[in-house]
Design a protein around this motif. Structure first.
Motif, PDB file in Angstrom:
ATOM      1  N   TYR A 131     -19.988  79.343 -71.315  1.00  0.00           N
ATOM      2  CA  TYR A 131     -19.499  80.501 -72.084  1.00  0.00           C
ATOM      3  C   TYR A 131     -18.007  80.702 -71.825  1.00  0.00           C
ATOM      4  O   TYR A 131     -17.513  80.393 -70.747  1.00  0.00           O
ATOM      5  N   PHE A 139     -18.065  80.547 -67.771  1.00  0.00           N
ATOM      6  CA  PHE A 139     -19.288  80.480 -66.982  1.00  0.00           C
ATOM      7  C   PHE A 139     -20.209  79.393 -67.501  1.00  0.00           C
ATOM      8  O   PHE A 139     -20.534  79.357 -68.678  1.00  0.00           O
ATOM      9  N   THR A 161     -32.283  87.170 -63.355  1.00  0.00           N
ATOM     10  CA  THR A 161     -31.296  87.502 -64.383  1.00  0.00           C
ATOM     11  C   THR A 161     -30.082  86.566 -64.261  1.00  0.00           C
ATOM     12  O   THR A 161     -29.652  86.254 -63.160  1.00  0.00           O
ATOM     13  N   GLY A 162     -29.605  86.090 -65.397  1.00  0.00           N
ATOM     14  CA  GLY A 162     -28.449  85.194 -65.404  1.00  0.00           C
ATOM     15  C   GLY A 162     -28.788  83.735 -65.157  1.00  0.00           C
ATOM     16  O   GLY A 162     -27.884  82.895 -65.041  1.00  0.00           O
ATOM     17  N   SER A 163     -30.073  83.389 -65.090  1.00  0.00           N
ATOM     18  CA  SER A 163     -30.435  82.000 -64.761  1.00  0.00           C
ATOM     19  C   SER A 163     -30.319  81.051 -65.957  1.00  0.00           C
ATOM     20  O   SER A 163     -30.451  79.840 -65.798  1.00  0.00           O
ATOM     21  N   GLY A 164     -30.107  81.592 -67.162  1.00  0.00           N
ATOM     22  CA  GLY A 164     -29.872  80.725 -68.319  1.00  0.00           C
ATOM     23  C   GLY A 164     -31.007  80.688 -69.332  1.00  0.00           C
ATOM     24  O   GLY A 164     -30.997  79.867 -70.251  1.00  0.00           O
ATOM     25  N   LYS A 165     -31.973  81.605 -69.190  1.00  0.00           N
ATOM     26  CA  LYS A 165     -33.151  81.592 -70.076  1.00  0.00           C
ATOM     27  C   LYS A 165     -32.766  81.815 -71.534  1.00  0.00           C
ATOM     28  O   LYS A 165     -33.139  81.034 -72.414  1.00  0.00           O
ATOM     29  N   SER A 166     -31.996  82.887 -71.784  1.00  0.00           N
ATOM     30  CA  SER A 166     -31.624  83.199 -73.173  1.00  0.00           C
ATOM     31  C   SER A 166     -30.741  82.098 -73.753  1.00  0.00           C
ATOM     32  O   SER A 166     -30.848  81.754 -74.928  1.00  0.00           O
ATOM     33  N   THR A 167     -29.885  81.546 -72.909  1.00  0.00           N
ATOM     34  CA  THR A 167     -29.004  80.474 -73.374  1.00  0.00           C
ATOM     35  C   THR A 167     -29.849  79.268 -73.811  1.00  0.00           C
ATOM     36  O   THR A 167     -29.627  78.702 -74.881  1.00  0.00           O
ATOM     37  N   HIS A 324     -39.772  89.020 -67.997  1.00  0.00           N
ATOM     38  CA  HIS A 324     -39.711  89.334 -66.571  1.00  0.00           C
ATOM     39  C   HIS A 324     -41.068  89.884 -66.106  1.00  0.00           C
ATOM     40  O   HIS A 324     -41.231  90.224 -64.947  1.00  0.00           O
TER      41      HIS A 324
HETATM   42  N1  ATP Z   1     -21.170  85.691 -74.034  1.00  0.00           N
HETATM   43  C1  ATP Z   1     -21.063  85.367 -72.745  1.00  0.00           C
HETATM   44  N2  ATP Z   1     -19.840  85.202 -72.163  1.00  0.00           N
HETATM   45  C2  ATP Z   1     -19.732  84.852 -70.861  1.00  0.00           C
HETATM   46  N3  ATP Z   1     -20.786  84.635 -70.051  1.00  0.00           N
HETATM   47  C3  ATP Z   1     -22.013  84.801 -70.567  1.00  0.00           C
HETATM   48  C4  ATP Z   1     -22.223  85.171 -71.942  1.00  0.00           C
HETATM   49  N4  ATP Z   1     -23.549  85.245 -72.167  1.00  0.00           N
HETATM   50  C5  ATP Z   1     -24.138  84.937 -70.989  1.00  0.00           C
HETATM   51  N5  ATP Z   1     -23.221  84.661 -70.054  1.00  0.00           N
HETATM   52  C6  ATP Z   1     -23.492  84.275 -68.638  1.00  0.00           C
HETATM   53  O1  ATP Z   1     -24.302  83.118 -68.631  1.00  0.00           O
HETATM   54  C7  ATP Z   1     -25.319  83.237 -67.642  1.00  0.00           C
HETATM   55  C8  ATP Z   1     -26.669  82.951 -68.255  1.00  0.00           C
HETATM   56  O2  ATP Z   1     -26.935  83.951 -69.204  1.00  0.00           O
HETATM   57  P1  ATP Z   1     -28.334  84.115 -69.913  1.00  0.00           P
HETATM   58  O3  ATP Z   1     -28.187  85.233 -70.871  1.00  0.00           O
HETATM   59  O4  ATP Z   1     -28.793  82.806 -70.435  1.00  0.00           O
HETATM   60  O5  ATP Z   1     -29.263  84.529 -68.684  1.00  0.00           O
HETATM   61  P2  ATP Z   1     -30.782  85.037 -68.673  1.00  0.00           P
HETATM   62  O6  ATP Z   1     -31.538  84.128 -67.769  1.00  0.00           O
HETATM   63  O7  ATP Z   1     -31.267  85.194 -70.058  1.00  0.00           O
HETATM   64  O8  ATP Z   1     -30.648  86.454 -67.966  1.00  0.00           O
HETATM   65  P3  ATP Z   1     -31.439  87.836 -68.243  1.00  0.00           P
HETATM   66  O9  ATP Z   1     -32.766  87.696 -67.551  1.00  0.00           O
HETATM   67  O10 ATP Z   1     -30.590  88.860 -67.573  1.00  0.00           O
HETATM   68  O11 ATP Z   1     -31.554  88.038 -69.715  1.00  0.00           O
HETATM   69  C9  ATP Z   1     -25.185  84.618 -67.031  1.00  0.00           C
HETATM   70  O12 ATP Z   1     -24.584  84.508 -65.779  1.00  0.00           O
HETATM   71  C10 ATP Z   1     -24.288  85.374 -67.975  1.00  0.00           C
HETATM   72  O13 ATP Z   1     -23.439  86.236 -67.275  1.00  0.00           O
END
Ligand code: ATP
Ligand code: MG
Length: 406
Positions: A131, A139, A161-167, A324
């Motif tokens: 990102y 990041f 949280t932040g482990s990359g699931k949504s990505t 979660h």
């Molecule tokens: N638009 C963005 N710009 C910069 N960093 C981002 C952006 N979106 C996500 N991140 C970072 O990328 C990492 C992974 O994000 P992601 O949303 O995939 O996590 P997640 O596992 O879905 O977390 P959560 O359980 O909180 O939803 C996080 O550390 C987040 O801070």
């Protein structure tokens, strides 16, 4: 200065010292900040180089991926005549109208394009994603991840949280494209160099993605229009799409009379139901749900879990759910993918994952309630963690068996 004027000599000296000290402190702070910035910049440059290196290393793979995908397209073009025939056959059987005419023309045009089968496994191969590249907020959210998500199954993705699931899940319908590797959806392929996804409508119809707060995506002036918007926008016939609305309302437990109401007059939970109905309306083979029940009441959560479970069991839809809530995972998932720091660190059925206490500690996730009970029992000498259970009845049975074994 005016302050100093009113002071005696001693007070004046004291004030001057204080000023000097605070100036020195400020200078020291600036120096520390500069050092910190230099270090951060160094780290950033190092990270940047690492990413560039990985992308370079992946280049030959991208050439291969492109070739393979072109071959799939070529093969598909061999079947244009069959597809055109099918559309013509359909057109012969339907009642003609302006909307049908429009749909027919669209379908004919589509039949001449390559067609894909999106209903195979979803395979992530060495996918990475950064990102805000090149900014101080850069990041790396995915770090060369490999994993497949089977067709027709319910897969849960868990991790802190932040482990990359949504990505990761956004890669499935081309909302983002990975920097390295590729994502294969059936015989369709999104590789790192994909710039413009031509078949994005087909892909997004087949892979319905529900965001964490899908109600923000509502924008039509009636619930009916909102639910039918997705399918119509992605190429379905209008009259038929509107006809399906009452059934969809029933599926998400909303009164059929709501069809003509304004979605903005609904409660948060009801809006969520409308939004999810809109995704189900597209009737794709896969539903990807990013924390779909956050903020709903327990009954609402329960209803949705049942709905997703039934969509899988009765209609064979693949369900990919990020959550979660470990009780939900245990309740419905066939497979669990565990993410940690941008990588998949474990995959297995819920029983394998939840009976692995060390793994749960690493990802700082509390086990489902039934497993908490199982761990407590284990401390007391009754080990049921090796059994498979999803319900209270199954736990009771496992306890009986464990006691008999003793
Ligand atoms: N638009 C963005 N710009 C910069 N960093 C981002 C952006 N979106 C996500 N991140 C970072 O990328 C990492 C992974 O994000 P992601 O949303 O995939 O996590 P997640 O596992 O879905 O977390 P959560 O359980 O909180 O939803 C996080 O550390 C987040 O801070
Ligand atoms: Mg998320």
């Amino acid at each position: 200065m005016s302050k100093l004027k009113n002071m005696n000599q001693e007070q004046r000296a004291q004030a001057m010292i204080e000023r000097k000290v605070s100036k020195a402190k400020y200078k020291e702070h600036l120096r520390e900040l500069a050092v910190h910035n230099r270090e951060e910049n160094k780290k950033r440059k190092k990270r940047h180089k690492e990413i560039a290196k990985l992308i370079k290393k992946d280049k030959p793979n991208q050439v291969k991926y492109k070739k393979e995908f072109e071959a799939v397209k070529k093969e598909s073009l061999k079947h244009v005549n069959e597809r055109v025939q099918k559309v013509n056959d359909w057109y012969k059987t339907v009642e003609k109208s302006k909307s049908v005419e429009k749909h027919y023309k669209k379908q004919l045009k589509k039949a001449k394009q390559p067609a894909f089968d999106f209903n195979g496994d979803i395979v992530f191969e060495n996918v990475s994603y950064t990102y805000s590249k090149g900014t101080p907020f850069e990041f790396r959210a995915l770090n060369g991840t490999d994993i497949s998500i089977k067709k027709g199954k319910i897969t849960a993705i868990i991790g802190m949280t932040g482990s990359g699931k949504s990505t990761l899940i956004q890669l499935t319908n081309g909302l983002i494209i990975s920097e390295t590797g590729r994502t294969i959806i059936g015989n369709y392929s999104l590789y790192a160099k994909t710039k413009k996804i031509k078949e994005v409508k087909d892909l997004r119809r087949e892979i319905g993605l529900v965001f964490q707060f899908p109600e923000y995506q509502l924008f039509q002036d009636s619930i009916e229009k909102d639910i039918a918007f997705g399918p119509i926008n992605l190429g379905a016939e209008k009259t038929q799409s509107l006809k399906n609305v009452p059934n969809l309302l029933k599926m998400v437990d909303l009164p059929v009379e709501y069809a003509s109401r304004n979605p903005f007059d609904l409660s948060g939970g009801q809006k969520r139901r409308v939004a999810i109905a809109g995704i189900i309306a597209m009737d794709g083979d896969t539903l990807v749900l990013d924390e779909p029940t956050g903020g709903l009441d327990p009954q609402g959560e329960e209803d949705f879990m049942k709905l997703f479970y039934n969509l899988n069991k009765e209609k064979g839809k693949r369900i990919i759910i990020v959550t979660h809530n470990m009780d939900h995972v245990l309740q419905i998932a066939d497979e669990v993918i565990v993410m940690h720091k941008g990588k998949v660190i474990s995959v297995g059925d819920p029983f394998e994952i939840f009976s692995n206490f060390d793994l749960l500690r690493t990802i700082e996730i509390e086990p489902p309630k039934l497993y908490k009970l199982a761990y407590k029992l284990k401390e007391q000498g009754i080990d049921i963690t090796t059994s498979k259970f999803r319900t209270v009845e199954e736990v009771a049975n496992a306890i009986k068996l464990a006691k008999n074994r003793k």
